[in-house]
Design a protein around this motif. Structure first.
Motif, PDB file in Angstrom:
ATOM      1  N   LEU A 123       0.858  -1.175   0.000  1.00  0.00           N
ATOM      2  CA  LEU A 123       0.000   0.000   0.000  1.00  0.00           C
ATOM      3  C   LEU A 123       0.901   1.234   0.000  1.00  0.00           C
ATOM      4  O   LEU A 123       2.106   1.126  -0.203  1.00  0.00           O
ATOM      5  N   LEU A 124       0.315   2.381   0.225  1.00  0.00           N
ATOM      6  CA  LEU A 124       1.092   3.607   0.336  1.00  0.00           C
ATOM      7  C   LEU A 124       1.544   3.755   1.785  1.00  0.00           C
ATOM      8  O   LEU A 124       0.715   3.821   2.704  1.00  0.00           O
ATOM      9  N   GLY A 125       2.863   3.775   2.014  1.00  0.00           N
ATOM     10  CA  GLY A 125       3.392   3.938   3.355  1.00  0.00           C
ATOM     11  C   GLY A 125       3.734   5.398   3.611  1.00  0.00           C
ATOM     12  O   GLY A 125       4.315   6.068   2.765  1.00  0.00           O
ATOM     13  N   VAL A 126       3.346   5.906   4.779  1.00  0.00           N
ATOM     14  CA  VAL A 126       3.576   7.308   5.124  1.00  0.00           C
ATOM     15  C   VAL A 126       4.194   7.383   6.520  1.00  0.00           C
ATOM     16  O   VAL A 126       3.709   6.735   7.453  1.00  0.00           O
ATOM     17  N   ILE A 238       6.597   9.693   1.869  1.00  0.00           N
ATOM     18  CA  ILE A 238       5.581   8.824   1.281  1.00  0.00           C
ATOM     19  C   ILE A 238       6.257   7.840   0.346  1.00  0.00           C
ATOM     20  O   ILE A 238       7.022   8.234  -0.542  1.00  0.00           O
ATOM     21  N   GLY A 239       6.019   6.554   0.542  1.00  0.00           N
ATOM     22  CA  GLY A 239       6.644   5.542  -0.286  1.00  0.00           C
ATOM     23  C   GLY A 239       5.672   4.447  -0.668  1.00  0.00           C
ATOM     24  O   GLY A 239       4.693   4.189   0.038  1.00  0.00           O
ATOM     25  N   GLY A 240       5.923   3.799  -1.800  1.00  0.00           N
ATOM     26  CA  GLY A 240       5.129   2.640  -2.195  1.00  0.00           C
ATOM     27  C   GLY A 240       4.013   2.917  -3.157  1.00  0.00           C
ATOM     28  O   GLY A 240       3.107   2.085  -3.302  1.00  0.00           O
ATOM     29  N   ALA A 241       4.037   4.064  -3.851  1.00  0.00           N
ATOM     30  CA  ALA A 241       2.949   4.356  -4.792  1.00  0.00           C
ATOM     31  C   ALA A 241       2.836   3.273  -5.861  1.00  0.00           C
ATOM     32  O   ALA A 241       1.737   2.952  -6.325  1.00  0.00           O
ATOM     33  N   GLN A 242       3.979   2.689  -6.239  1.00  0.00           N
ATOM     34  CA  GLN A 242       3.941   1.654  -7.277  1.00  0.00           C
ATOM     35  C   GLN A 242       3.176   0.422  -6.810  1.00  0.00           C
ATOM     36  O   GLN A 242       2.584  -0.295  -7.622  1.00  0.00           O
ATOM     37  N   HIS A 243       3.185   0.158  -5.507  1.00  0.00           N
ATOM     38  CA  HIS A 243       2.422  -0.976  -4.984  1.00  0.00           C
ATOM     39  C   HIS A 243       0.928  -0.659  -4.966  1.00  0.00           C
ATOM     40  O   HIS A 243       0.088  -1.511  -5.278  1.00  0.00           O
ATOM     41  N   LEU A 244       0.602   0.562  -4.595  1.00  0.00           N
ATOM     42  CA  LEU A 244      -0.807   0.937  -4.498  1.00  0.00           C
ATOM     43  C   LEU A 244      -1.488   0.902  -5.868  1.00  0.00           C
ATOM     44  O   LEU A 244      -2.589   0.368  -6.006  1.00  0.00           O
ATOM     45  N   VAL A 245      -0.828   1.432  -6.884  1.00  0.00           N
ATOM     46  CA  VAL A 245      -1.478   1.478  -8.198  1.00  0.00           C
ATOM     47  C   VAL A 245      -1.567   0.105  -8.838  1.00  0.00           C
ATOM     48  O   VAL A 245      -2.275  -0.065  -9.837  1.00  0.00           O
TER      49      VAL A 245
END
Length: 354
Positions: A123-126, A238-245
């Motif tokens: 997911l998106l990690g913040v 903010i990290g992990g946008a590639q996982h969320l999409v």
């Protein structure tokens, strides 16, 4: 509106299994899928699912015979039906290492930890670094950089620090700094940065006449900047946008664009995670879950995109409070998300796990 009637044990069991199946598969769940698991006939399971739908806990997509959880169903699952998933030793080790390797640089820790959190949660990690406004100044240090440039180091209780370079009016000799810095600490140490921004000029104004370094003049001239809060861009990692999409909810290009805009809107993220309901310093390390419409995303221009959920936990460093969160579709693995954010919050806070 009256509260819904309590569910029976059978209804709770079926709802729990529907939620878990839907989280795992992203596909509506039919009665045949559950019948063998709960040792009931398909007709009994179907009747139970119909009762849950009538009560508002399940939805029935038009194109499928199966059911999906509603936001109300997810809320009941999160509040009373799920078990929090613990981390494996490997996962805990990855997170501990992301903190240890960058110990002392909180912004670097936040960037690395948000990346690992995004990868582990898919997911998106913040990670939101603590608000410095509430931090209490432990001491000021001033380091001459050569010529008329100095570096202010603001050390806060709990180990946080802020560094700001400044220009003074004269060339600064290192031996001339100690005395005036000691006097500044006598006036300012023990107060929050927010209080110093408001009252600092009055506290140190009478020191200007005896100052031969120009340091006091910097405090008088630039105090609001020197003791200000960090910008949202520096506070929100903010990290992990590639996982969320990669989640099926984000199949449409415009929804992917919405995620990218969210990642680039650090001020929206900071505002969301610092809502009073979410950041309660008396409940540090304890996760709060917002589901779908409970999330104030501040994005009224997006009406038909996928609904989001946020799982977040505050952490305390001295008097300052930061936050850890994962953001994703309402069909997220809440039990795992809660376990992850609570572990990271303990890791970053004053009482890290063993």
């Amino acid at each position: 509106m009256t509260d819904p009637a309590p569910l029976t044990t059978r209804q709770e069991d079926v709802l729990r299994r529907v939620v878990q199946h839907f989280i795992d598969t992203a596909s509506p769940v039919g009665s045949k899928t559950l019948a063998d698991e709960v040792e009931l006939s398909s007709a009994s399971v179907r009747a139970t699912m119909r009762d849950l739908e009538e009560a508002g806990y399940l939805g029935h997509p038009h194109t499928s015979a199966g059911r999906v959880p509603t936001e109300l169903g997810y809320r009941l699952y999160v509040d009373g039906l799920m078990d929090v998933t613990g981390l494996s030793e490997r996962e805990a080790g990855l997170l501990r290492e992301s903190v240890r390797r960058r110990l002392g640089d909180l912004e670097a820790v936040a960037r690395e930890t948000s990346r690992v959190l995004g990868r582990l949660s898919q997911l998106l990690g913040v990670v939101l670094t603590p608000s410095l406004s509430t931090g209490v100044l432990e001491r000021i240090e001033v380091v001459p950089l050569g010529g008329a440039r100095v570096l202010f180091v603001l050390a806060l209780r709990g180990g946080l620090a802020r560094t700001v370079a400044a220009e003074v009016d004269v060339d600064v000799r290192p031996e001339a700094v100690d005395g005036i810095v000691r006097r500044l600490n006598e006036r300012l140490a023990g107060h929050s940065l927010e209080e110093i921004r408001r009252t600092g000029r009055e506290r140190v104004r009478d020191l200007e006449d005896e100052d031969r370094t120009g340091i006091v003049r910097v405090v008088l001239r630039d105090g609001k900047t020197l003791f200000r809060e960090s910008t949202p861009a520096r506070r929100a990692a903010i990290g992990g946008a590639q996982h969320l999409v990669a989640q099926p909810e984000f199949a449409r290009p415009e929804w992917v664009r919405d995620v990218i805009e969210l990642v680039e809107s650090e001020d929206v993220v900071v505002h969301l995670l610092e809502r009073p309901r979410l950041v309660d310093p008396t409940e540090a390390d304890r996760a709060v879950v917002l589901i779908g419409r409970e999330v104030e995303r501040g994005r009224p221009d997006v009406e038909d995109g996928p609904a989001y959920s946020v799982v977040t936990a505050p952490y305390r460093v001295g008097e300052s409070v930061g936050a850890v969160a994962v953001l994703g579709p309402t069909r997220m693995d809440y039990s795992r998300a809660v376990g992850l954010v609570e572990y990271v919050a303990r890791l970053l806070g004053d009482s890290p796990p063993d």
